[in-house]
Write an enzyme that holds these catalytic residues in place. Structure first.
Site, PDB file in Angstrom:
ATOM      1  CB  VAL A   1      59.087  91.143 -45.444  1.00 28.73           C
ATOM      2  CG1 VAL A   1      58.115  90.470 -46.406  1.00 28.73           C
ATOM      3  CG2 VAL A   1      58.791  90.744 -44.004  1.00 28.73           C
TER       4      VAL A   1
ATOM      5  CE1 TYR B   1      59.540 100.655 -39.594  1.00 28.95           C
ATOM      6  CE2 TYR B   1      61.369  99.277 -38.852  1.00 28.95           C
ATOM      7  CZ  TYR B   1      60.114  99.399 -39.409  1.00 28.95           C
ATOM      8  OH  TYR B   1      59.428  98.279 -39.794  1.00 28.95           O
TER       9      TYR B   1
ATOM     10  CG  LEU C   1      46.781 105.264 -43.574  1.00 34.20           C
ATOM     11  CD1 LEU C   1      47.609 104.004 -43.697  1.00 34.20           C
ATOM     12  CD2 LEU C   1      45.521 104.996 -42.761  1.00 34.20           C
TER      13      LEU C   1
HETATM   14  N1  LIG Z   1      59.762  94.793 -45.334  1.00 34.48           N
HETATM   15  C1  LIG Z   1      60.270  94.456 -44.161  1.00 34.48           C
HETATM   16  O1  LIG Z   1      61.420  93.967 -44.068  1.00 34.48           O
HETATM   17  C2  LIG Z   1      59.450  94.613 -42.906  1.00 34.48           C
HETATM   18  C3  LIG Z   1      59.896  93.961 -41.762  1.00 34.48           C
HETATM   19  C4  LIG Z   1      59.178  94.092 -40.587  1.00 34.48           C
HETATM   20  C5  LIG Z   1      58.036  94.846 -40.568  1.00 34.48           C
HETATM   21  N2  LIG Z   1      57.611  95.485 -41.670  1.00 34.48           N
HETATM   22  C6  LIG Z   1      56.380  96.293 -41.590  1.00 34.48           C
HETATM   23  O2  LIG Z   1      55.456  95.809 -42.520  1.00 34.48           O
HETATM   24  C7  LIG Z   1      54.570  96.860 -42.899  1.00 34.48           C
HETATM   25  C8  LIG Z   1      54.444  96.884 -44.415  1.00 34.48           C
HETATM   26  O3  LIG Z   1      55.721  97.130 -44.971  1.00 34.48           O
HETATM   27  P1  LIG Z   1      56.172  96.617 -46.421  1.00 34.48           P
HETATM   28  O4  LIG Z   1      57.446  95.921 -46.246  1.00 34.48           O
HETATM   29  O5  LIG Z   1      55.074  95.957 -47.115  1.00 34.48           O
HETATM   30  O6  LIG Z   1      56.508  98.029 -47.069  1.00 34.48           O
HETATM   31  P2  LIG Z   1      56.093  98.705 -48.450  1.00 34.48           P
HETATM   32  O7  LIG Z   1      56.206  97.737 -49.557  1.00 34.48           O
HETATM   33  O8  LIG Z   1      56.908  99.949 -48.497  1.00 34.48           O
HETATM   34  O9  LIG Z   1      54.549  99.071 -48.233  1.00 34.48           O
HETATM   35  C9  LIG Z   1      54.194 100.055 -47.322  1.00 34.48           C
HETATM   36  C10 LIG Z   1      52.717 100.337 -47.453  1.00 34.48           C
HETATM   37  O10 LIG Z   1      52.366 101.373 -46.507  1.00 34.48           O
HETATM   38  C11 LIG Z   1      51.634 102.364 -47.202  1.00 34.48           C
HETATM   39  N3  LIG Z   1      51.806 103.700 -46.645  1.00 34.48           N
HETATM   40  C12 LIG Z   1      52.945 104.315 -46.265  1.00 34.48           C
HETATM   41  N4  LIG Z   1      52.678 105.570 -45.895  1.00 34.48           N
HETATM   42  C13 LIG Z   1      51.343 105.762 -46.048  1.00 34.48           C
HETATM   43  C14 LIG Z   1      50.464 106.843 -45.857  1.00 34.48           C
HETATM   44  N5  LIG Z   1      50.891 108.041 -45.431  1.00 34.48           N
HETATM   45  N6  LIG Z   1      49.161 106.668 -46.114  1.00 34.48           N
HETATM   46  C15 LIG Z   1      48.698 105.482 -46.574  1.00 34.48           C
HETATM   47  N7  LIG Z   1      49.472 104.413 -46.755  1.00 34.48           N
HETATM   48  C16 LIG Z   1      50.789 104.564 -46.514  1.00 34.48           C
HETATM   49  C17 LIG Z   1      52.177 102.313 -48.623  1.00 34.48           C
HETATM   50  O11 LIG Z   1      51.214 102.841 -49.528  1.00 34.48           O
HETATM   51  P3  LIG Z   1      51.340 104.210 -50.364  1.00 34.48           P
HETATM   52  O12 LIG Z   1      52.779 104.584 -50.425  1.00 34.48           O
HETATM   53  O13 LIG Z   1      50.732 103.858 -51.676  1.00 34.48           O
HETATM   54  O14 LIG Z   1      50.527 105.189 -49.609  1.00 34.48           O
HETATM   55  C18 LIG Z   1      52.344 100.820 -48.834  1.00 34.48           C
HETATM   56  O15 LIG Z   1      51.127 100.250 -49.239  1.00 34.48           O
HETATM   57  C19 LIG Z   1      55.147  98.135 -42.296  1.00 34.48           C
HETATM   58  O16 LIG Z   1      54.433  98.462 -41.120  1.00 34.48           O
HETATM   59  C20 LIG Z   1      56.569  97.750 -41.951  1.00 34.48           C
HETATM   60  O17 LIG Z   1      57.067  98.515 -40.867  1.00 34.48           O
HETATM   61  C21 LIG Z   1      58.293  95.379 -42.872  1.00 34.48           C
END
Ligand SMILES: NC(=O)c1ccc[n+]([C@@H]2O[C@H](COP(=O)([O-])OP(=O)(O)OC[C@H]3O[C@@H](n4cnc5c(N)ncnc54)[C@H](OP(=O)(O)O)[C@@H]3O)[C@@H](O)[C@H]2O)c1
EC number: 1.1.1.270
Length: 316
Positions: free
Chosen positions: A246, A211, A116
């Site tokens: 999360v 971030y 992305l």
């Molecule tokens: N975990 C938390 O505490 C939390 C809290 C609030 C909000 N969020 C938000 O929730 C969303 C998902 O986070 P998560 O916690 O599920 O994190 P995660 O487990 O690290 O997953 C992140 C996802 O984003 C994808 N991604 C990252 N860079 C990418 C790129 N250049 N191209 C394509 N895909 C990409 C990763 O896929 P690949 O690496 O395979 O490309 C992965 O599928 C994010 O927007 C995060 O800011 C998370």
């Protein structure tokens, strides 16, 4: 006002005031307008009832290779949607697709490799979706990352990585999804941005300041989008879901050189599960067309009270 103090919060706009994911005595939250009991009731009973209209329609979920995106993709397939899940680690999505298939879920998960941070990759993905499946009815902008690059000494490349995925890719996917809906005269589409509580409050953790700025951008972009959709006189809706902590791989990627610190992020607080966010997405999609939602969920504060050791664990 604290998330759990339901009595102090009623009517159409209760908003969580918590700043830091790891502040002691606080629980995880996603932002939502509407009263707590109303939201809980819909999640528990009527959410799936409103999902019939989405059956066999196409949802794009970015970042579907793990964490929240994988949970959202699975939930949508369970609801009978055709889901294009994209990420760089496409093997994970292929595994999830096989799992969904063997579980006999009514929908399908179509894995698509996409970096992305490359506009070319995004445009070619939309073009493939157009030629193979018609177009996008729901766009879930979930992919995101944090790099530990502070404002005073962080690297420009770390900032660029965050900006290109969290802000630019989300904006490009939104624009392309809207184009896809418009050209097919889809007037009931939905664009859901997975934001964060860091998009509403700046926590005193320098490693997530940049971030947080990208997530503040998501807040502005979702509201701007809502206004533009209204001006365009369409019924396509825009929703922002803002979770707090999360339990995913997110912190392990942020603190990739310090897994103990990453683990502590999830030990110092009662965390949401990716499925909680997926449930919130299903709720949003199940609401009738006149309902515009900005969503929040909290981990129950009593749950946290029963785990007092969590409160003293290390901060990120
Ligand atoms: N975990 C938390 O505490 C939390 C809290 C609030 C909000 N969020 C938000 O929730 C969303 C998902 O986070 P998560 O916690 O599920 O994190 P995660 O487990 O690290 O997953 C992140 C996802 O984003 C994808 N991604 C990252 N860079 C990418 C790129 N250049 N191209 C394509 N895909 C990409 C990763 O896929 P690949 O690496 O395979 O490309 C992965 O599928 C994010 O927007 C995060 O800011 C998370």
């Amino acid at each position: 006002m604290e998330a759990g103090s339901g009595a102090a919060r009623s009517g159409a706009d209760w908003r969580l005031q918590r700043l830091s994911p790891c502040d002691p005595g606080r629980s995880s939250a996603i932002q939502m307008s509407g009263s707590r009991s109303e939201v809980g009731g819909r999640l528990g009973t009527t959410a799936r009832a409103g999902m019939e209209r989405w059956r066999d329609r196409l949802a794009l979920v970015t970042g579907a290779s793990g964490g929240i995106g994988a949970a959202v993709a699975r939930a949508l397939v369970q609801q009978g949607l055709k889901v294009v899940g994209c990420a760089r680690t496409v093997g994970n999505i292929e595994e999830l697709a096989a799992e969904c298939k063997s579980a006999g879920y009514p929908g399908t998960l179509i894995p698509h490799r996409c970096d992305l941070s490359s506009e070319e990759d995004i445009l070619s993905m939309f073009s493939a979706v157009r030629s193979q499946h018609g177009g996008v009815d729901i766009c879930i902008n979930n992919a995101g990352l944090a790099r530990p690059d502070t404002l005073l000494s962080g690297s420009t490349s770390g900032w660029k990585d965050m900006f290109s995925v969290n802000v630019l890719a989300l904006s490009i996917c939104t624009r392309e999804a809207y184009r896809s809906m418009k050209e097919r005269k889809v007037d009931d589409g939905h664009i859901i941005n997975i934001n964060s509580m860091s998009g509403h409050q700046v926590s005193p953790h320098s490693v997530i300041h940049f971030y947080s700025a990208t997530k503040y951008a998501v807040t502005a972009l979702t509201e701007g989008l809502r206004q533009e959709l209204r001006e365009a006189q369409t019924h396509i809706r825009a929703t922002c879901i803002s979770p707090e902590v999360v339990e995913t791989q997110f912190a392990f990627k942020l603190h990739d050189k310090d897994p103990e610190k990453a683990a502590a992020t999830y030990e110092c607080i009662k965390c949401l599960k990716p499925e909680d966010v997926a449930e919130a997405v299903i709720y949003v999609l199940s609401t009738p067309p006149h309902v515009q939602v900005s969503l929040a969920l909290t981990a129950h504060p009593l749950e946290e009270a029963s785990h007092p050791q969590r409160r003293t664990a290390g901060r990120p």
